[in-house]
Scaffold this active site. Structure first.
Site, short mmCIF file in Angstrom:
data_model
loop_
_atom_site.label_atom_id
_atom_site.label_comp_id
_atom_site.label_asym_id
_atom_site.label_seq_id
_atom_site.Cartn_x
_atom_site.Cartn_y
_atom_site.Cartn_z
N HIS A 54 0.86 -1.19 0.00
CA HIS A 54 0.00 0.00 0.00
C HIS A 54 0.89 1.23 0.00
O HIS A 54 2.04 1.19 0.48
CB HIS A 54 -0.90 0.02 1.23
CG HIS A 54 -1.93 -1.06 1.25
ND1 HIS A 54 -3.00 -1.02 2.12
CD2 HIS A 54 -2.08 -2.19 0.53
CE1 HIS A 54 -3.75 -2.08 1.93
NE2 HIS A 54 -3.21 -2.81 0.96
N GLU A 56 0.97 3.83 1.85
CA GLU A 56 1.47 4.20 3.18
C GLU A 56 2.64 3.32 3.61
O GLU A 56 3.64 3.81 4.16
CB GLU A 56 0.37 4.08 4.24
CG GLU A 56 -0.86 4.90 3.96
CD GLU A 56 -1.96 4.14 3.25
OE1 GLU A 56 -3.13 4.34 3.63
OE2 GLU A 56 -1.67 3.35 2.32
N CYS A 84 -6.16 1.81 5.81
CA CYS A 84 -6.76 0.55 6.25
C CYS A 84 -6.19 0.18 7.62
O CYS A 84 -5.24 0.83 8.09
CB CYS A 84 -6.48 -0.55 5.23
SG CYS A 84 -4.75 -1.11 5.23
N CYS A 87 -2.32 -0.35 7.58
CA CYS A 87 -1.56 0.89 7.45
C CYS A 87 -1.70 1.77 8.68
O CYS A 87 -0.73 2.43 9.10
CB CYS A 87 -1.99 1.64 6.18
SG CYS A 87 -1.55 0.74 4.68
#
Length: 150
Positions: A54, A56, A84, A87
């Site tokens: 992801h 992040e 999410c 993260c």
């Protein structure tokens, strides 16, 4: 201390680049205590065949490498979509000072939606959270991306 400057435009640029690669358009930028950009990343889950890739997570890894530390004390993260749970936990573990995010994520969010990871008693660190930054731009990008997939 220098005046506040939002880096959400740079995060949106990263999200656009992710969309061009066929990835879900999410971008993240990490800024150091001095205001310098340490890392800017977009999603690369499909490209790297890595469910943890992801924006992040990639930005946190890159910023930690730049600083030579597993902690990002005093740093800020700008993300186009509500992080999410994975993260959100990584943001807490990295000890990031402030989280700025754009669009809320009712389906998979972990900050203001769902498990609210940073509000959980087991969260060791709670960054300041600012939501809704350029939310309409981030939402439009996500809607356009998924509409094109259908």
């Amino acid at each position: 201390m220098s005046p506040f400057h939002s880096h959400m435009d740079a995060a949106l640029d990263q999200a656009r680049a992710a969309a061009q690669r066929g990835e879900v358009p999410v971008g993240a930028v990490i800024v150091g205590p001095d205001g310098a950009v340490l890392a800017a990343e977009g999603n690369r889950v499909m490209e790297l065949r890595d469910p943890t890739a992801h924006a992040e997570m990639l930005a946190i890894r890159a910023a930690c490498a730049v600083l030579g530390s597993e902690r990002l004390i005093g740093c800020d993260i700008y993300v186009t979509l509500e992080p999410c749970p994975m993260c959100a936990s990584a943001i807490s573990q990295a000890r990031i000072a402030r989280l700025y995010y754009g669009a809320a994520d009712p389906k998979s969010g972990g900050i203001g939606q769902g498990p609210r990871v940073l509000s959980h008693p087991q969260s060791h660190h709670r960054p300041e959270v600012y939501d809704g930054i350029a939310a309409s731009q981030a939402e439009a990008m996500l809607k356009d991306f998924f509409a094109a997939k259908r």
